[in-house]
Design a protein around this motif. Structure first.
Motif, PDB file in Angstrom:
ATOM      1  N   GLU A  38      -7.271  61.705   4.734  1.00  0.00           N
ATOM      2  CA  GLU A  38      -6.061  62.187   4.067  1.00  0.00           C
ATOM      3  C   GLU A  38      -6.178  63.662   3.710  1.00  0.00           C
ATOM      4  O   GLU A  38      -5.234  64.434   3.861  1.00  0.00           O
ATOM      5  CB  GLU A  38      -5.799  61.356   2.815  1.00  0.00           C
ATOM      6  CG  GLU A  38      -4.552  61.770   2.057  1.00  0.00           C
ATOM      7  CD  GLU A  38      -4.299  60.917   0.828  1.00  0.00           C
ATOM      8  OE1 GLU A  38      -3.663  61.414  -0.120  1.00  0.00           O
ATOM      9  OE2 GLU A  38      -4.758  59.757   0.819  1.00  0.00           O
ATOM     10  N   GLU A  94     -15.577  47.235   0.929  1.00  0.00           N
ATOM     11  CA  GLU A  94     -14.192  47.716   0.939  1.00  0.00           C
ATOM     12  C   GLU A  94     -14.143  49.208   0.594  1.00  0.00           C
ATOM     13  O   GLU A  94     -13.330  49.962   1.132  1.00  0.00           O
ATOM     14  CB  GLU A  94     -13.340  46.925  -0.050  1.00  0.00           C
ATOM     15  CG  GLU A  94     -13.081  45.482   0.346  1.00  0.00           C
ATOM     16  CD  GLU A  94     -14.267  44.566   0.079  1.00  0.00           C
ATOM     17  OE1 GLU A  94     -15.222  45.014  -0.584  1.00  0.00           O
ATOM     18  OE2 GLU A  94     -14.233  43.413   0.534  1.00  0.00           O
ATOM     19  N   LEU A  95     -15.021  49.628  -0.309  1.00  0.00           N
ATOM     20  CA  LEU A  95     -15.053  51.034  -0.707  1.00  0.00           C
ATOM     21  C   LEU A  95     -15.486  51.931   0.446  1.00  0.00           C
ATOM     22  O   LEU A  95     -15.044  53.082   0.544  1.00  0.00           O
ATOM     23  CB  LEU A  95     -16.007  51.238  -1.890  1.00  0.00           C
ATOM     24  CG  LEU A  95     -15.583  50.633  -3.234  1.00  0.00           C
ATOM     25  CD1 LEU A  95     -16.602  50.981  -4.306  1.00  0.00           C
ATOM     26  CD2 LEU A  95     -14.208  51.131  -3.640  1.00  0.00           C
ATOM     27  N   THR A 119     -18.339  51.339   7.437  1.00  0.00           N
ATOM     28  CA  THR A 119     -17.934  52.739   7.572  1.00  0.00           C
ATOM     29  C   THR A 119     -17.594  53.068   9.017  1.00  0.00           C
ATOM     30  O   THR A 119     -16.584  53.729   9.305  1.00  0.00           O
ATOM     31  CB  THR A 119     -19.062  53.660   7.082  1.00  0.00           C
ATOM     32  OG1 THR A 119     -19.346  53.384   5.708  1.00  0.00           O
ATOM     33  CG2 THR A 119     -18.677  55.129   7.229  1.00  0.00           C
ATOM     34  N   ALA A 150     -14.230  51.530   9.989  1.00  0.00           N
ATOM     35  CA  ALA A 150     -13.095  52.242   9.386  1.00  0.00           C
ATOM     36  C   ALA A 150     -12.856  53.568  10.081  1.00  0.00           C
ATOM     37  O   ALA A 150     -11.698  53.959  10.332  1.00  0.00           O
ATOM     38  CB  ALA A 150     -13.367  52.464   7.892  1.00  0.00           C
ATOM     39  N   GLU A 160     -10.929  56.778   4.601  1.00  0.00           N
ATOM     40  CA  GLU A 160      -9.483  56.998   4.566  1.00  0.00           C
ATOM     41  C   GLU A 160      -9.124  58.199   3.693  1.00  0.00           C
ATOM     42  O   GLU A 160      -8.248  59.006   4.055  1.00  0.00           O
ATOM     43  CB  GLU A 160      -8.782  55.751   4.036  1.00  0.00           C
ATOM     44  CG  GLU A 160      -8.862  54.554   4.977  1.00  0.00           C
ATOM     45  CD  GLU A 160      -8.286  53.298   4.345  1.00  0.00           C
ATOM     46  OE1 GLU A 160      -7.708  53.401   3.237  1.00  0.00           O
ATOM     47  OE2 GLU A 160      -8.429  52.205   4.933  1.00  0.00           O
ATOM     48  N   LEU A 161      -9.780  58.328   2.550  1.00  0.00           N
ATOM     49  CA  LEU A 161      -9.496  59.447   1.652  1.00  0.00           C
ATOM     50  C   LEU A 161      -9.893  60.781   2.284  1.00  0.00           C
ATOM     51  O   LEU A 161      -9.186  61.787   2.140  1.00  0.00           O
ATOM     52  CB  LEU A 161     -10.231  59.246   0.324  1.00  0.00           C
ATOM     53  CG  LEU A 161      -9.672  58.149  -0.578  1.00  0.00           C
ATOM     54  CD1 LEU A 161     -10.646  57.835  -1.718  1.00  0.00           C
ATOM     55  CD2 LEU A 161      -8.319  58.561  -1.154  1.00  0.00           C
ATOM     56  N   LYS A 166     -12.502  52.798   2.383  1.00  0.00           N
ATOM     57  CA  LYS A 166     -11.580  53.612   1.589  1.00  0.00           C
ATOM     58  C   LYS A 166     -12.031  55.060   1.517  1.00  0.00           C
ATOM     59  O   LYS A 166     -11.203  55.985   1.546  1.00  0.00           O
ATOM     60  CB  LYS A 166     -11.458  53.013   0.173  1.00  0.00           C
ATOM     61  CG  LYS A 166     -10.436  53.709  -0.705  1.00  0.00           C
ATOM     62  CD  LYS A 166      -9.029  53.572  -0.170  1.00  0.00           C
ATOM     63  CE  LYS A 166      -8.016  54.185  -1.116  1.00  0.00           C
ATOM     64  NZ  LYS A 166      -6.632  54.070  -0.597  1.00  0.00           N
ATOM     65  N   ARG A 167     -13.334  55.274   1.450  1.00  0.00           N
ATOM     66  CA  ARG A 167     -13.845  56.646   1.388  1.00  0.00           C
ATOM     67  C   ARG A 167     -13.507  57.408   2.671  1.00  0.00           C
ATOM     68  O   ARG A 167     -13.174  58.594   2.632  1.00  0.00           O
ATOM     69  CB  ARG A 167     -15.348  56.627   1.128  1.00  0.00           C
ATOM     70  CG  ARG A 167     -15.704  56.165  -0.277  1.00  0.00           C
ATOM     71  CD  ARG A 167     -17.200  56.006  -0.471  1.00  0.00           C
ATOM     72  NE  ARG A 167     -17.472  55.421  -1.793  1.00  0.00           N
ATOM     73  CZ  ARG A 167     -18.325  54.445  -2.031  1.00  0.00           C
ATOM     74  NH1 ARG A 167     -19.018  53.915  -1.026  1.00  0.00           N
ATOM     75  NH2 ARG A 167     -18.497  53.975  -3.247  1.00  0.00           N
ATOM     76  N   LEU A 176     -11.358  57.968  -8.618  1.00  0.00           N
ATOM     77  CA  LEU A 176     -11.338  59.032  -7.620  1.00  0.00           C
ATOM     78  C   LEU A 176     -11.519  60.364  -8.355  1.00  0.00           C
ATOM     79  O   LEU A 176     -10.771  60.675  -9.277  1.00  0.00           O
ATOM     80  CB  LEU A 176     -10.010  59.025  -6.868  1.00  0.00           C
ATOM     81  CG  LEU A 176      -9.730  60.201  -5.929  1.00  0.00           C
ATOM     82  CD1 LEU A 176     -10.758  60.259  -4.807  1.00  0.00           C
ATOM     83  CD2 LEU A 176      -8.307  60.094  -5.368  1.00  0.00           C
ATOM     84  N   TYR A 186     -15.515  58.457  -4.713  1.00  0.00           N
ATOM     85  CA  TYR A 186     -14.685  57.294  -4.995  1.00  0.00           C
ATOM     86  C   TYR A 186     -15.596  56.091  -5.184  1.00  0.00           C
ATOM     87  O   TYR A 186     -16.374  55.732  -4.289  1.00  0.00           O
ATOM     88  CB  TYR A 186     -13.704  57.025  -3.850  1.00  0.00           C
ATOM     89  CG  TYR A 186     -12.750  55.885  -4.144  1.00  0.00           C
ATOM     90  CD1 TYR A 186     -11.756  56.035  -5.107  1.00  0.00           C
ATOM     91  CD2 TYR A 186     -12.858  54.673  -3.477  1.00  0.00           C
ATOM     92  CE1 TYR A 186     -10.881  54.994  -5.404  1.00  0.00           C
ATOM     93  CE2 TYR A 186     -11.996  53.627  -3.761  1.00  0.00           C
ATOM     94  CZ  TYR A 186     -11.001  53.795  -4.728  1.00  0.00           C
ATOM     95  OH  TYR A 186     -10.157  52.767  -5.016  1.00  0.00           O
TER      96      TYR A 186
END
Length: 323
Positions: free
Chosen positions: A153, A142-143, A179, A182, A149-150, A146-147, A295, A258
């Protein structure tokens, strides 16, 4: 990391620390600590603090015997063989030192791994280890997403992402798959740049520089951790915003990280040490996966790269900002 964050991570495990004192105050437990890190060792510091919180005092009711082989897990195999001969109550292996312990069956072994302990053959499953090994894994698919996505951003125009990865890392292919998926969902082209061992690190970085990517994502493992300053300097020199898995990378100059706090995890690991020393079997103690993540943002690196972080909410959401 502040003490209150350690306590928050443990939750109910430390609800009654006084009750966790060793039952026989005359007993002195012997623990082997095996690591390929260098001293001073922040992970050992976290484990020691966790032991103290459980009522253990070095020299009084516990002795820690430290064995280090910096960057060389093979050198620890001889130490591992001593476990069969000496009176040892518990072994704790940090990172890749666990590879030197795989043949040990005579004593309980606690580990903290960035990879997959099932793939490495240490446990049958995370929920039911089934042998004499248990501990914690930092691997979380899951991380991985998320990495990405960050990074998106912070870099709205991110189109091409270099993914730098140690191919010898257990669970690496699963992390790469998560990865890649995502990135593709966000319209990002991931460029896979694997390397195998320290001897290929330089050539791997050279390939990352030739990828003409907009950013660099580095999978967390002990090898990239050891060379974190070199990788962070490379990213800055090539004007590549970088994302890592642990805060130590940001301390070395990475832009973002993160993931779980490693020192806090080693603090928690002392809870399992206490339970095993008091008679519980590793076979039935589930492998722990951290659920609290931090983070970290390096504002100095952002300024060097000319990245205006005020355009996103990243600074407000960061657990720590390096200025």
């Amino acid at each position: 990391m502040k003490r209150r964050d350690f306590i928050a991570l443990l939750g109910a495990a430390l609800a009654c620390p006084a009750a966790a004192l060793a039952e026989d105050s005359r007993r002195v437990y012997r623990i082997y600590w095996l690591s390929t890190q260098a001293q001073p060792d922040p992970f050992l510091d976290g484990f020691r603090e966790g032991l103290r919180a459980r009522g253990y005092v070095e020299g009084k009711n516990v002795v820690l015997e430290l064995h280090y082989a910096i960057g060389n897990p093979q050198a620890l195999r001889e130490v591992a063989s001593e476990l069969r001969r000496g009176k040892v109550d518990l072994a704790v292996s940090s990172g890749p030192a666990t590879r030197a312990m795989t043949a040990v069956e005579e004593v309980p072994v606690l580990f903290a791994l960035s990879g997959d302990p099932v793939e490495l053959g240490l446990v049958k499953s995370l929920g039911q280890p089934g042998g004499n090994f248990t501990g914690s894994t930092f691997l979380s698919l899951e991380l991985a997403g998320k990495r990405v996505e960050l990074l998106k951003e912070v870099l709205p125009n991110l189109r091409k992402l270099a993914v730098f990865s140690n191919a010898n890392h257990p669970g690496e292919q699963s992390e790469w798959r998560a990865t890649r998926e995502a990135a593709q969902k966000l319209g990002i082209e991931p460029v896979y740049i694997p390397f195998s061992g320290a001897s290929e690190l330089e050539s791997g970085l050279a390939k990352a520089g030739e990828a003409h990517a907009d950013a660099l994502l580095v999978f967390p493992d002990v090898l990239t951790m050891v060379h974190r300053a070199k990788i962070a300097d490379f990213a800055i020199a090539h004007r590549l915003p970088s994302m890592f898995g642990w805060s130590e990378y940001c301390d070395a100059g990475g832009l973002l990280s993160y993931g779980a706090n490693q020192r806090a995890t080693y603090f928690w690991l002392a809870t399992y040490a206490d339970r095993i020393l008091r008679g519980e079997k590793p076979a039935v103690l589930p492998v722990f996966q951290p659920t609290r993540f931090e983070l970290v943002v390096n504002l100095r690196t952002a300024e060097q790269l000319g990245i205006d972080l005020d355009k996103s909410s990243i600074l407000f959401r960061a657990n720590r900002v390096i200025e």
